[in-house]
Design a protein around this motif. Structure first.
Motif, PDB file in Angstrom:
ATOM      1  N   HIS A 115       0.810  -1.212   0.000  1.00  0.00           N
ATOM      2  CA  HIS A 115       0.000   0.000   0.000  1.00  0.00           C
ATOM      3  C   HIS A 115       0.850   1.273   0.000  1.00  0.00           C
ATOM      4  O   HIS A 115       0.309   2.374   0.014  1.00  0.00           O
ATOM      5  CB  HIS A 115      -0.922   0.013   1.219  1.00  0.00           C
ATOM      6  N   ASP A 116       2.155   1.134  -0.025  1.00  0.00           N
ATOM      7  CA  ASP A 116       3.043   2.298   0.080  1.00  0.00           C
ATOM      8  C   ASP A 116       2.874   3.267  -1.082  1.00  0.00           C
ATOM      9  O   ASP A 116       2.842   4.471  -0.883  1.00  0.00           O
ATOM     10  CB  ASP A 116       4.503   1.861   0.160  1.00  0.00           C
ATOM     11  N   TYR A 117       2.788   2.747  -2.298  1.00  0.00           N
ATOM     12  CA  TYR A 117       2.683   3.634  -3.458  1.00  0.00           C
ATOM     13  C   TYR A 117       1.393   4.449  -3.405  1.00  0.00           C
ATOM     14  O   TYR A 117       1.421   5.662  -3.621  1.00  0.00           O
ATOM     15  CB  TYR A 117       2.756   2.842  -4.759  1.00  0.00           C
ATOM     16  N   SER A 118       0.279   3.810  -3.098  1.00  0.00           N
ATOM     17  CA  SER A 118      -0.987   4.555  -3.062  1.00  0.00           C
ATOM     18  C   SER A 118      -0.981   5.610  -1.955  1.00  0.00           C
ATOM     19  O   SER A 118      -1.501   6.709  -2.145  1.00  0.00           O
ATOM     20  CB  SER A 118      -2.177   3.609  -2.910  1.00  0.00           C
ATOM     21  N   ARG A 119      -0.368   5.308  -0.813  1.00  0.00           N
ATOM     22  CA  ARG A 119      -0.252   6.319   0.252  1.00  0.00           C
ATOM     23  C   ARG A 119       0.645   7.468  -0.195  1.00  0.00           C
ATOM     24  O   ARG A 119       0.374   8.629   0.111  1.00  0.00           O
ATOM     25  CB  ARG A 119       0.308   5.682   1.525  1.00  0.00           C
ATOM     26  N   TYR A 120       1.708   7.155  -0.924  1.00  0.00           N
ATOM     27  CA  TYR A 120       2.603   8.197  -1.424  1.00  0.00           C
ATOM     28  C   TYR A 120       1.879   9.109  -2.409  1.00  0.00           C
ATOM     29  O   TYR A 120       2.000  10.332  -2.335  1.00  0.00           O
ATOM     30  CB  TYR A 120       3.830   7.559  -2.073  1.00  0.00           C
ATOM     31  N   VAL A 121       1.106   8.518  -3.303  1.00  0.00           N
ATOM     32  CA  VAL A 121       0.350   9.312  -4.283  1.00  0.00           C
ATOM     33  C   VAL A 121      -0.671  10.194  -3.570  1.00  0.00           C
ATOM     34  O   VAL A 121      -0.816  11.376  -3.898  1.00  0.00           O
ATOM     35  CB  VAL A 121      -0.324   8.400  -5.324  1.00  0.00           C
ATOM     36  N   ASP A 122      -1.359   9.636  -2.573  1.00  0.00           N
ATOM     37  CA  ASP A 122      -2.311  10.441  -1.793  1.00  0.00           C
ATOM     38  C   ASP A 122      -1.605  11.610  -1.116  1.00  0.00           C
ATOM     39  O   ASP A 122      -2.110  12.735  -1.110  1.00  0.00           O
ATOM     40  CB  ASP A 122      -3.012   9.585  -0.733  1.00  0.00           C
ATOM     41  N   HIS A 123      -0.436  11.357  -0.551  1.00  0.00           N
ATOM     42  CA  HIS A 123       0.343  12.416   0.095  1.00  0.00           C
ATOM     43  C   HIS A 123       0.736  13.501  -0.907  1.00  0.00           C
ATOM     44  O   HIS A 123       0.592  14.694  -0.622  1.00  0.00           O
ATOM     45  CB  HIS A 123       1.601  11.825   0.741  1.00  0.00           C
ATOM     46  N   LEU A 124       1.232  13.079  -2.066  1.00  0.00           N
ATOM     47  CA  LEU A 124       1.628  14.067  -3.080  1.00  0.00           C
ATOM     48  C   LEU A 124       0.451  14.934  -3.495  1.00  0.00           C
ATOM     49  O   LEU A 124       0.580  16.151  -3.594  1.00  0.00           O
ATOM     50  CB  LEU A 124       2.202  13.367  -4.310  1.00  0.00           C
ATOM     51  N   ARG A 125      -0.680  14.315  -3.747  1.00  0.00           N
ATOM     52  CA  ARG A 125      -1.850  15.079  -4.195  1.00  0.00           C
ATOM     53  C   ARG A 125      -2.374  16.009  -3.113  1.00  0.00           C
ATOM     54  O   ARG A 125      -2.861  17.094  -3.406  1.00  0.00           O
ATOM     55  CB  ARG A 125      -2.934  14.123  -4.659  1.00  0.00           C
ATOM     56  N   ARG A 126      -2.279  15.595  -1.860  1.00  0.00           N
ATOM     57  CA  ARG A 126      -2.789  16.395  -0.760  1.00  0.00           C
ATOM     58  C   ARG A 126      -1.833  17.531  -0.381  1.00  0.00           C
ATOM     59  O   ARG A 126      -2.242  18.668  -0.210  1.00  0.00           O
ATOM     60  CB  ARG A 126      -3.043  15.491   0.440  1.00  0.00           C
ATOM     61  N   CYS A 127      -0.542  17.226  -0.279  1.00  0.00           N
ATOM     62  CA  CYS A 127       0.428  18.200   0.237  1.00  0.00           C
ATOM     63  C   CYS A 127       1.225  18.927  -0.841  1.00  0.00           C
ATOM     64  O   CYS A 127       1.766  19.998  -0.583  1.00  0.00           O
ATOM     65  CB  CYS A 127       1.398  17.503   1.191  1.00  0.00           C
ATOM     66  N   HIS A 128       1.325  18.342  -2.018  1.00  0.00           N
ATOM     67  CA  HIS A 128       2.105  18.921  -3.115  1.00  0.00           C
ATOM     68  C   HIS A 128       1.287  18.819  -4.409  1.00  0.00           C
ATOM     69  O   HIS A 128       1.650  18.055  -5.313  1.00  0.00           O
ATOM     70  CB  HIS A 128       3.437  18.179  -3.282  1.00  0.00           C
ATOM     71  N   PRO A 129       0.191  19.558  -4.512  1.00  0.00           N
ATOM     72  CA  PRO A 129      -0.721  19.382  -5.647  1.00  0.00           C
ATOM     73  C   PRO A 129      -0.095  19.642  -7.019  1.00  0.00           C
ATOM     74  O   PRO A 129      -0.546  19.073  -8.009  1.00  0.00           O
ATOM     75  CB  PRO A 129      -1.856  20.357  -5.366  1.00  0.00           C
ATOM     76  N   GLY A 130       0.953  20.424  -7.101  1.00  0.00           N
ATOM     77  CA  GLY A 130       1.559  20.705  -8.394  1.00  0.00           C
ATOM     78  C   GLY A 130       2.653  19.733  -8.793  1.00  0.00           C
ATOM     79  O   GLY A 130       3.152  19.775  -9.919  1.00  0.00           O
ATOM     80  N   ALA A 131       3.017  18.838  -7.891  1.00  0.00           N
ATOM     81  CA  ALA A 131       4.126  17.910  -8.152  1.00  0.00           C
ATOM     82  C   ALA A 131       3.690  16.807  -9.112  1.00  0.00           C
ATOM     83  O   ALA A 131       2.533  16.375  -9.106  1.00  0.00           O
ATOM     84  CB  ALA A 131       4.612  17.287  -6.853  1.00  0.00           C
ATOM     85  N   ALA A 132       4.634  16.390  -9.934  1.00  0.00           N
ATOM     86  CA  ALA A 132       4.368  15.283 -10.853  1.00  0.00           C
ATOM     87  C   ALA A 132       4.313  13.979 -10.065  1.00  0.00           C
ATOM     88  O   ALA A 132       5.121  13.739  -9.179  1.00  0.00           O
ATOM     89  CB  ALA A 132       5.463  15.205 -11.907  1.00  0.00           C
ATOM     90  N   VAL A 133       3.346  13.137 -10.399  1.00  0.00           N
ATOM     91  CA  VAL A 133       3.202  11.846  -9.724  1.00  0.00           C
ATOM     92  C   VAL A 133       3.965  10.802 -10.534  1.00  0.00           C
ATOM     93  O   VAL A 133       3.661  10.583 -11.699  1.00  0.00           O
ATOM     94  CB  VAL A 133       1.708  11.460  -9.606  1.00  0.00           C
ATOM     95  N   PRO A 134       4.952  10.163  -9.917  1.00  0.00           N
ATOM     96  CA  PRO A 134       5.714   9.147 -10.658  1.00  0.00           C
ATOM     97  C   PRO A 134       4.867   7.891 -10.867  1.00  0.00           C
ATOM     98  O   PRO A 134       3.912   7.637 -10.129  1.00  0.00           O
ATOM     99  CB  PRO A 134       6.892   8.847  -9.724  1.00  0.00           C
ATOM    100  N   SER A 135       5.239   7.135 -11.874  1.00  0.00           N
ATOM    101  CA  SER A 135       4.564   5.852 -12.065  1.00  0.00           C
ATOM    102  C   SER A 135       4.952   4.935 -10.911  1.00  0.00           C
ATOM    103  O   SER A 135       5.912   5.187 -10.181  1.00  0.00           O
ATOM    104  CB  SER A 135       4.974   5.217 -13.395  1.00  0.00           C
ATOM    105  N   GLU A 136       4.212   3.861 -10.756  1.00  0.00           N
ATOM    106  CA  GLU A 136       4.527   2.935  -9.669  1.00  0.00           C
ATOM    107  C   GLU A 136       5.912   2.333  -9.857  1.00  0.00           C
ATOM    108  O   GLU A 136       6.660   2.161  -8.903  1.00  0.00           O
ATOM    109  CB  GLU A 136       3.474   1.831  -9.580  1.00  0.00           C
ATOM    110  N   ARG A 137       6.273   2.064 -11.083  1.00  0.00           N
ATOM    111  CA  ARG A 137       7.605   1.521 -11.374  1.00  0.00           C
ATOM    112  C   ARG A 137       8.707   2.514 -10.986  1.00  0.00           C
ATOM    113  O   ARG A 137       9.707   2.149 -10.379  1.00  0.00           O
ATOM    114  CB  ARG A 137       7.695   1.169 -12.854  1.00  0.00           C
TER     115      ARG A 137
END
Length: 64
Positions: free
Chosen positions: A23-45
């Motif tokens: 579940h680490d990747y999905s938590r990381y993506v949630d964090h990026l979207r919540r705290c860093h909305p302008g940051a690019a989201v990396p692929s899971e790979r």
């Protein structure tokens, strides 16, 4: 009775996945979207590659 067994198996499967980092990747993506909305989201790979590259660069930072 069968519902309880199925529920227990699902809980055990979810817990094992959490322990292994599934579940680490999905938590990381949630964090990026919540705290860093302008940051690019990396692929899971890309996420896993960067995570393991950091661990290899600093082996003292990991537990085993």
């Amino acid at each position: 009775m069968a519902n309880r067994v199925v529920g227990a198996l699902r809980t055990a499967w979810w817990w094992t996945g959490s322990l292994m980092g599934d579940h680490d990747y999905s938590r990381y993506v949630d964090h990026l979207r919540r705290c860093h909305p302008g940051a690019a989201v990396p692929s899971e790979r890309e996420y896993w590659r960067a995570r393991y590259a950091d661990a290899d660069a600093n082996p003292g930072a990991r537990c085993c």
